[in-house]
Design an enzyme around this catalytic site. Sequence first.
Site, short mmCIF file in Angstrom:
data_model
loop_
_atom_site.label_atom_id
_atom_site.label_comp_id
_atom_site.label_asym_id
_atom_site.label_seq_id
_atom_site.Cartn_x
_atom_site.Cartn_y
_atom_site.Cartn_z
N THR A 280 -7.98 -4.03 12.78
CA THR A 280 -8.27 -4.41 11.40
C THR A 280 -9.35 -5.48 11.35
OG1 THR A 280 -7.20 -4.84 9.29
CG2 THR A 280 -6.67 -6.34 11.07
N ALA B 84 -17.10 -2.78 8.95
CA ALA B 84 -16.58 -1.40 8.98
C ALA B 84 -17.61 -0.42 9.54
CB ALA B 84 -16.14 -0.97 7.59
N CYS C 53 -17.30 -1.59 13.57
CA CYS C 53 -16.00 -1.57 14.26
C CYS C 53 -15.23 -0.28 13.96
CB CYS C 53 -15.17 -2.79 13.83
SG CYS C 53 -13.52 -2.81 14.55
N THR D 265 -11.89 -0.53 11.87
CA THR D 265 -12.00 -1.08 10.51
C THR D 265 -12.60 -0.02 9.61
OG1 THR D 265 -12.37 -3.31 11.41
CG2 THR D 265 -13.06 -2.94 9.14
#
Length: 176
Positions: free
Chosen positions: A4, A159, A162, A165
């Site tokens: 996350t 996002a 990663c 994410t």
Amino acid sequence: MYGTTILSIRKDKSVIVIGDGQVSLGHTVIKSGAKKVRRLSSDSVIAGFAGATADAFTLFERLESKLDKHPGQLMRACVELAKDWRMDKYLRKLEAMMIVADKSISLVITGTGDVLEPEDGIAAIGSGGNFALSAAKALIDIKGISIEEIAKKAMKIAADICVYTNHNVVVEKIEG
């Protein structure tokens, strides 16, 4: 901590905590719309977590209990939680980190007993945390950009980079 990205930004007497919604199990996405940022203590505190979901819920409950014992004293409640987390045989095994914020302070809480206040008002945790943190730091001094725009742009960058994410974000804000 993988899985996350949670970002907190404090600017102009406001604080925002934003987190993505992806839940992964190994290399598989299990859920894309999880809510990892929530309000506690009669909505006066925002908390976001990275790490194992069940562990995070345990920590949310413990923090809520500490906030009930020490109303309006976020730092004290977090220090008490960190002490328990570090000393309790069961809690010591929890794998999570938290960012918590109220109208006056933002803190990162770790399982090693750390309660850290970011000196510039920006903090991030999770697998995409460094990407979001870097982006937020780059955007924070740009004139005319709101705290929401900074947070959303930083999370978009995280996002995009990663794999743990996603772009489904939950945003909570406390106005100063």
